[in-house]
Design an enzyme around this catalytic site. Structure first.
Site, PDB file in Angstrom:
ATOM      1  N   TYR A   9      -2.089  -0.569  10.876  1.00 27.63           N
ATOM      2  CA  TYR A   9      -1.624  -0.585   9.729  1.00 27.63           C
ATOM      3  C   TYR A   9      -0.852  -0.895   8.791  1.00 27.63           C
ATOM      4  CZ  TYR A   9      -3.119  -1.356   5.122  1.00 27.63           C
ATOM      5  OH  TYR A   9      -3.076  -1.593   3.554  1.00 27.63           O
ATOM      6  N   THR A  36       0.424  -0.913   0.098  1.00 28.37           N
ATOM      7  CA  THR A  36      -0.354   0.049  -0.076  1.00 28.37           C
ATOM      8  C   THR A  36       0.892   1.435  -0.387  1.00 28.37           C
ATOM      9  OG1 THR A  36      -1.293   1.101   1.044  1.00 28.37           O
ATOM     10  CG2 THR A  36      -0.075   0.009   2.364  1.00 28.37           C
ATOM     11  N   ASP A  37       0.454   2.259  -0.165  1.00 26.54           N
ATOM     12  CA  ASP A  37       1.037   3.439  -0.673  1.00 26.54           C
ATOM     13  C   ASP A  37       1.310   4.474   0.813  1.00 26.54           C
ATOM     14  OD1 ASP A  37      -2.063   4.271  -0.084  1.00 26.54           O
ATOM     15  OD2 ASP A  37      -1.751   5.641  -1.810  1.00 26.54           O
ATOM     16  N   GLU A  38       0.123   3.548   2.122  1.00 26.69           N
ATOM     17  CA  GLU A  38       0.428   4.216   3.380  1.00 26.69           C
ATOM     18  C   GLU A  38       1.904   3.863   3.972  1.00 26.69           C
ATOM     19  OE1 GLU A  38      -3.234   4.029   5.373  1.00 26.69           O
ATOM     20  OE2 GLU A  38      -4.559   3.514   4.234  1.00 26.69           O
ATOM     21  N   LYS A  80       2.302  -3.154   7.006  1.00 31.59           N
ATOM     22  CA  LYS A  80       2.647  -3.722   6.019  1.00 31.59           C
ATOM     23  C   LYS A  80       3.950  -2.998   5.008  1.00 31.59           C
ATOM     24  CE  LYS A  80      -0.052  -4.681   3.034  1.00 31.59           C
ATOM     25  NZ  LYS A  80      -0.003  -6.015   2.576  1.00 31.59           N
TER      26      LYS A  80
END
Length: 327
Positions: free
Chosen positions: A146, A122-124, A150
């Site tokens: 989260y 993910t970009d997060e 990741k």
């Protein structure tokens, strides 16, 4: 090719599975595909086409992985806990699935001699960016449990490539939308509430910015990386459409023909990232990837899908009514 897809009964994974089995990716035509999914609240066997080879199980179960992984040529790893709000109240579940689960899966891939792995991220993991866009070499600065889980799984994937020579590539994508997304996430959450005449909860002042991509474009990028991506490399999958949460809300109000007074501003999320933006030039230059689904067209089609498929999402209503949902 014998292909294993973890998390293949979830929103993004099931779209990938349906498209593979429908012959939508020519390079994967005829693939013998197996889905491994725990079938948590976010995994639904109804998302899969009839006859799909589904194995119900947990990626944190080493004995199961030793039985399932051998014999597969490639693995696409979608399985993850992915809802930021849930990670604020139950971070252990995210660390267990996203970090330990990824490590155990990659261990099984090494032992089985799997020849290709794509780890979907993910970009997060990059945190928040006020201007410009993240490249693949940007430092990892996750701001939620989260995102941190990741980021950790990304580093584990890289370590297995570097240490064991496992041919794994990592994809980092912007916010997805489309059919079959669980109504805990912003777009389907707001659609299903508006279709029921319920207020929609907008965090803070609504100025947080996200970049959006249709799930079909994301999955096409994953397929490209699987067949043509370089092992050990990271590929950003950017949607190119930046909108504030208030702009998304206004668009959904219009499409659902709902009253703007249904917007309810609520206390902001803890550690809420202001803006996400990905530089996807590497994926475009190396693999020729370009998004095909215009956002306005894709959003309208998504609203129509939820309007026409109430029996699919209606069972979640007792959960979604009091819940908040954010990307």
């Amino acid at each position: 090719m014998k292909l294993l897809v973890t998390g293949g009964a979830g929103f993004i994974g099931s779209h990938f599975v349906r498209t593979v089995l429908a012959g939508g990716y020519p390079a994967l035509a005829g693939a013998d595909l197996t889905v491994l999914d725990k079938l948590t609240y976010a995994g639904n066997p109804e998302n899969l086409p009839a006859g799909a080879n589904l194995v119900v199980g947990d990626i944190t179960d080493p004995a199961l992985l030793r039985r399932v992984v051998p014999g597969h040529d490639a693995v696409v790893h979608f399985a993850a806990e992915s809802h930021v709000d849930r990670s604020l109240t139950d971070p252990a579940a995210f660390v267990t699935t996203n970090v330990l689960g990824t490590q155990l899966l990659l261990d099984a891939c090494v032992a089985a001699g799997v020849s290709r792995v794509v780890h979907v991220s993910t970009d997060e993991v990059y945190g928040s960016i006020n201007e410009g866009a993240w490249t693949e070499t940007w430092p990892l600065l996750p701001n939620s449990p989260y995102a941190a889980s990741k980021a950790a799984s990304d580093l584990i994937a890289r370590a297995y490539w570097r240490t064991h020579g496992l041919p794994v590539s990592i994809t980092r994508c912007s916010n997805n939308y489309g059919p079959y997304q669980h109504p805990e996430k912003l777009i389907p959450h707001f659609i299903t509430r508006l279709l029921n005449g319920l207020p929609v909860p907008l965090y803070g002042d609504g100025r947080n910015i996200r970049e959006w991509i249709h799930v079909d474009d994301h999955c096409r990028a994953v397929a490209l990386v699987l067949t043509d991506g370089r092992p050990g490399e990271i590929y950003n999958v950017g949607g190119g459409t930046e909108l504030t949460n208030r702009q998304i809300t206004d668009a959904l109000l219009d499409l659902c023909q709902a009253d703007p007074t249904l917007i309810t501003y609520v206390e902001d999320r803890k550690g809420h990232d202001l803006r996400y933006a990905l530089n996807g030039r590497k994926l475009q230059d190396e693999l020729g990837f370009i998004c095909r689904v215009p956002f306005a067209e894709g959003l309208a089609a998504t609203v129509r899908w939820y309007t026409d498929n109430e029996p699919w999402w209606r069972p979640t209503l007792p959960v979604l009514v009091p819940a908040l949902a954010w990307p």
